[in-house]
Design a protein around this motif. Structure first.
Motif, PDB file in Angstrom:
ATOM      1  N   THR A   1      -1.972  -1.664   7.958  1.00 40.99           N
ATOM      2  CA  THR A   1      -3.108  -2.350   7.330  1.00 40.99           C
ATOM      3  C   THR A   1      -2.639  -3.188   6.152  1.00 40.99           C
ATOM      4  O   THR A   1      -1.993  -2.676   5.233  1.00 40.99           O
TER       5      THR A   1
ATOM      6  N   ASN B   1      -3.098  -4.607   2.791  1.00 36.88           N
ATOM      7  CA  ASN B   1      -3.940  -4.275   1.632  1.00 36.88           C
ATOM      8  C   ASN B   1      -4.159  -5.540   0.806  1.00 36.88           C
ATOM      9  O   ASN B   1      -3.201  -6.259   0.509  1.00 36.88           O
TER      10      ASN B   1
ATOM     11  N   PHE C   1      -0.925  -8.122  16.602  1.00 37.81           N
ATOM     12  CA  PHE C   1      -0.238  -8.874  15.554  1.00 37.81           C
ATOM     13  C   PHE C   1       0.851  -7.989  14.981  1.00 37.81           C
ATOM     14  O   PHE C   1       0.648  -6.800  14.774  1.00 37.81           O
TER      15      PHE C   1
ATOM     16  N   GLY D   1       0.843  -1.185   0.000  1.00 36.77           N
ATOM     17  CA  GLY D   1       0.000   0.000   0.000  1.00 36.77           C
ATOM     18  C   GLY D   1       0.882   1.240   0.000  1.00 36.77           C
ATOM     19  O   GLY D   1       2.006   1.206  -0.536  1.00 36.77           O
ATOM     20  N   ASN D   2       0.398   2.299   0.667  1.00 29.70           N
ATOM     21  CA  ASN D   2       1.159   3.558   0.682  1.00 29.70           C
ATOM     22  C   ASN D   2       2.179   3.639   1.813  1.00 29.70           C
ATOM     23  O   ASN D   2       2.839   4.659   1.983  1.00 29.70           O
ATOM     24  N   LYS D   3       2.232   2.612   2.650  1.00 25.29           N
ATOM     25  CA  LYS D   3       3.123   2.569   3.829  1.00 25.29           C
ATOM     26  C   LYS D   3       2.803   3.688   4.813  1.00 25.29           C
ATOM     27  O   LYS D   3       3.663   4.154   5.547  1.00 25.29           O
TER      28      LYS D   3
ATOM     29  N   ILE E   1      -4.920  -5.970  11.764  1.00 24.19           N
ATOM     30  CA  ILE E   1      -5.080  -7.142  12.630  1.00 24.19           C
ATOM     31  C   ILE E   1      -4.627  -6.764  14.040  1.00 24.19           C
ATOM     32  O   ILE E   1      -3.548  -6.170  14.217  1.00 24.19           O
TER      33      ILE E   1
ATOM     34  N   ILE F   1       3.556  -9.846   6.324  1.00 22.05           N
ATOM     35  CA  ILE F   1       2.734 -10.876   5.675  1.00 22.05           C
ATOM     36  C   ILE F   1       2.487 -10.549   4.201  1.00 22.05           C
ATOM     37  O   ILE F   1       1.531 -11.054   3.601  1.00 22.05           O
ATOM     38  N   TYR F   2       3.334  -9.691   3.618  1.00 17.40           N
ATOM     39  CA  TYR F   2       3.204  -9.411   2.182  1.00 17.40           C
ATOM     40  C   TYR F   2       3.297 -10.729   1.409  1.00 17.40           C
ATOM     41  O   TYR F   2       4.128 -11.591   1.732  1.00 17.40           O
TER      42      TYR F   2
ATOM     43  N   ARG G   1       1.383   2.221   8.986  1.00 16.05           N
ATOM     44  CA  ARG G   1       2.280   1.988  10.128  1.00 16.05           C
ATOM     45  C   ARG G   1       2.632   3.289  10.830  1.00 16.05           C
ATOM     46  O   ARG G   1       2.800   3.312  12.046  1.00 16.05           O
TER      47      ARG G   1
HETATM   48  N1  LIG Z   1      -1.153  -5.724  12.870  1.00 15.16           N
HETATM   49  C1  LIG Z   1      -0.973  -5.743  11.548  1.00 15.16           C
HETATM   50  N2  LIG Z   1      -2.040  -5.714  10.702  1.00 15.16           N
HETATM   51  C2  LIG Z   1      -1.853  -5.707   9.379  1.00 15.16           C
HETATM   52  N3  LIG Z   1      -0.637  -5.741   8.793  1.00 15.16           N
HETATM   53  C3  LIG Z   1       0.463  -5.769   9.573  1.00 15.16           C
HETATM   54  C4  LIG Z   1       0.337  -5.767  10.970  1.00 15.16           C
HETATM   55  N4  LIG Z   1       1.587  -5.789  11.499  1.00 15.16           N
HETATM   56  C5  LIG Z   1       2.442  -5.803  10.489  1.00 15.16           C
HETATM   57  N5  LIG Z   1       1.812  -5.796   9.298  1.00 15.16           N
HETATM   58  C6  LIG Z   1       2.509  -5.769   8.005  1.00 15.16           C
HETATM   59  O1  LIG Z   1       2.565  -4.397   7.615  1.00 15.16           O
HETATM   60  C7  LIG Z   1       1.922  -4.155   6.374  1.00 15.16           C
HETATM   61  C8  LIG Z   1       1.031  -2.945   6.486  1.00 15.16           C
HETATM   62  O2  LIG Z   1       1.732  -1.796   6.859  1.00 15.16           O
HETATM   63  P1  LIG Z   1       1.401  -0.410   6.142  1.00 15.16           P
HETATM   64  O3  LIG Z   1       2.276   0.646   6.720  1.00 15.16           O
HETATM   65  O4  LIG Z   1      -0.074  -0.165   6.204  1.00 15.16           O
HETATM   66  O5  LIG Z   1       1.905  -0.723   4.691  1.00 15.16           O
HETATM   67  P2  LIG Z   1       1.104  -0.829   3.317  1.00 15.16           P
HETATM   68  O6  LIG Z   1       0.735   0.550   2.994  1.00 15.16           O
HETATM   69  O7  LIG Z   1       2.090  -1.446   2.358  1.00 15.16           O
HETATM   70  O8  LIG Z   1      -0.082  -1.714   3.584  1.00 15.16           O
HETATM   71  C9  LIG Z   1       1.105  -5.406   6.087  1.00 15.16           C
HETATM   72  O9  LIG Z   1       1.042  -5.720   4.723  1.00 15.16           O
HETATM   73  C10 LIG Z   1       1.849  -6.495   6.878  1.00 15.16           C
HETATM   74  O10 LIG Z   1       2.832  -7.109   6.041  1.00 15.16           O
END
Ligand SMILES: Nc1ncnc2c1ncn2[C@@H]1O[C@H](COP(=O)(O)OP(=O)(O)O)[C@@H](O)[C@H]1O
Ligand SMILES: Cc1cc2nc3c(=O)[nH]c(=O)nc-3n(C[C@H](O)[C@H](O)[C@H](O)COP(=O)(O)O)c2cc1C
Length: 315
Positions: A208, A210, A269, A197-199, A266, A273-274, A202
């Motif tokens: 989240t 995606n 957690f 996603g857009n990172k 989640i 999990i990409y 976190r």
């Molecule tokens: N509690 C969580 N819930 C969902 N994804 C998590 C969680 N902890 C770690 N991750 C990891 O972080 C990624 C999501 O981080 P995020 O900053 O939203 O990046 P993106 O924009 O790429 O989704 C998820 O794809 C997964 O690999």
């Protein structure tokens, strides 16, 4: 339950009690058909056989609805039927050639020659053969001549099932999760691959995952925020326990998004999990998507969504 993907590989069934249908959703209404099938097979000491078609006939027949969305993928349908104690499932490739055989050929060369049914259990509205010209009456004529029993599924069961499938699809699309899950008899679920996603998640404190949906026929819930449970399915096909989480489906107006995204945070957690597959069980619709005045307001709402989710799922 044994599954066959071609009529060439099926064995000689013992007193086959056969029903034919798409069973999209394998919902509570379908269960009464499956019960009738099992009851009759038990009565005569035969085997239960379901004939279903893939792709969905409406996809293949040109005048159909190419865009139709289905409650279940074929793999999901197999999994759900498996749980219902059916002996044999035959998934017949629904090709142009299959669709264009005459109703007579369908009965003689397909149904009777391949399955040797002892009993066929079918609804009054079952249609088959070229241009759906074959009907219950024709099957009745042939049953006497070719020596198989024909049993009708009560009309009210057939009609209720059609209504249920339509209502389930609408309910899933409208975010009416209670109605959908009650009619299904299980929690509506779908699967997606975790993609980049857009990172941004976190940095907000809510990473989240995606999801990209690989099966374009699969019905996906309407836009909104949902309480969910998820299973993480890694590349070795190991499945986690059900984890709690919250899902957003929408365009994310707060950050100026335009494309529809499906994302899940989640709870408790933390793992990369990409590339894995998530199965999402949709438990409850919480609220519509909102355009917030900045990220601070969004994060405040996310904390509230988490509280609401935990209330719904039970802490
Ligand atoms: N509690 C969580 N819930 C969902 N994804 C998590 C969680 N902890 C770690 N991750 C990891 O972080 C990624 C999501 O981080 P995020 O900053 O939203 O990046 P993106 O924009 O790429 O989704 C998820 O794809 C997964 O690999
Ligand atoms: C439970 C939940 C509710 C959300 N609600 C909204 C919302 O109402 N409006 C909105 O614009 N974005 C909403 N979002 C999306 C966030 O804007 C998104 O998670 C954030 O942009 C992170 O994106 P990223 O995973 O691509 O980095 C929600 C996300 C989650 C997980």
């Amino acid at each position: 339950m044994k599954v066959y993907f071609s009529t060439d590989t099926i064995p000689a069934f013992q007193k086959a009690v056969v029903t034919i249908g798409t069973f999209d959703g394998v919902h509570t209404g379908h269960k009464s058909i499956l019960a009738q099938l099992k009851q009759e097979a038990a009565r005569i000491g035969g085997e239960t056989v379901i004939i279903t078609f893939h792709p969905h006939p409406r996809k293949v027949i040109v005048s159909g609805q190419p865009g139709i969305q289905l409650i279940n993928t074929i793999d999901e349908k197999i999994e759900l039927l498996h749980k219902n104690g059916i002996d044999h499932l035959v998934v017949v490739p629904f090709t142009d050639e299959f669709a264009s055989q005459s109703p007579e050929a369908y009965i003689e060369q397909f149904l009777v020659e391949k399955f040797h049914p002892h009993t066929v259990i079918i609804g009054y509205d079952h249609r088959f053969g070229k241009n759906r010209q074959g009907d219950y009456k024709l099957l009745e004529d042939y049953s006497a001549r070719l020596g198989f029993n024909l049993m009708e599924i009560p009309a009210h069961v057939i009609n209720d099932n059609t209504v249920s499938s339509t209502r389930i699809r609408e309910a899933v699309l409208m975010g009416n999760t209670d109605a959908a899950n009650t009619l299904l008899g299980y929690d509506f679920f779908f699967e997606g691959t975790v993609v980049d996603g857009n990172k941004l998640g976190r940095t907000l404190g809510y990473p989240t995952a995606n999801l990209r949906i690989e099966n374009e026929e699969k019905l996906i819930p309407g836009n909104g925020i949902y309480a969910v449970e998820v299973e993480v399915r890694n590349k070795k096909n190991e499945i986690s326990t059900r984890l709690k989480g919250m899902m957003s489906i929408g365009i994310r107006p707060t950050i100026g998004g335009t494309d529809r995204v499906i994302e899940v945070n989640i709870f408790d957690f933390n793992a990369d999990i990409y590339g894995t597959t998530l199965r999402v069980y949709v438990k409850k619709y919480l609220r519509p998507e909102v355009k917030f005045n900045g990220l601070e307001a969004l994060v405040e709402q996310l904390a509230k969504d988490k509280e609401d989710t935990l209330k719904v799922l039970g802490e």
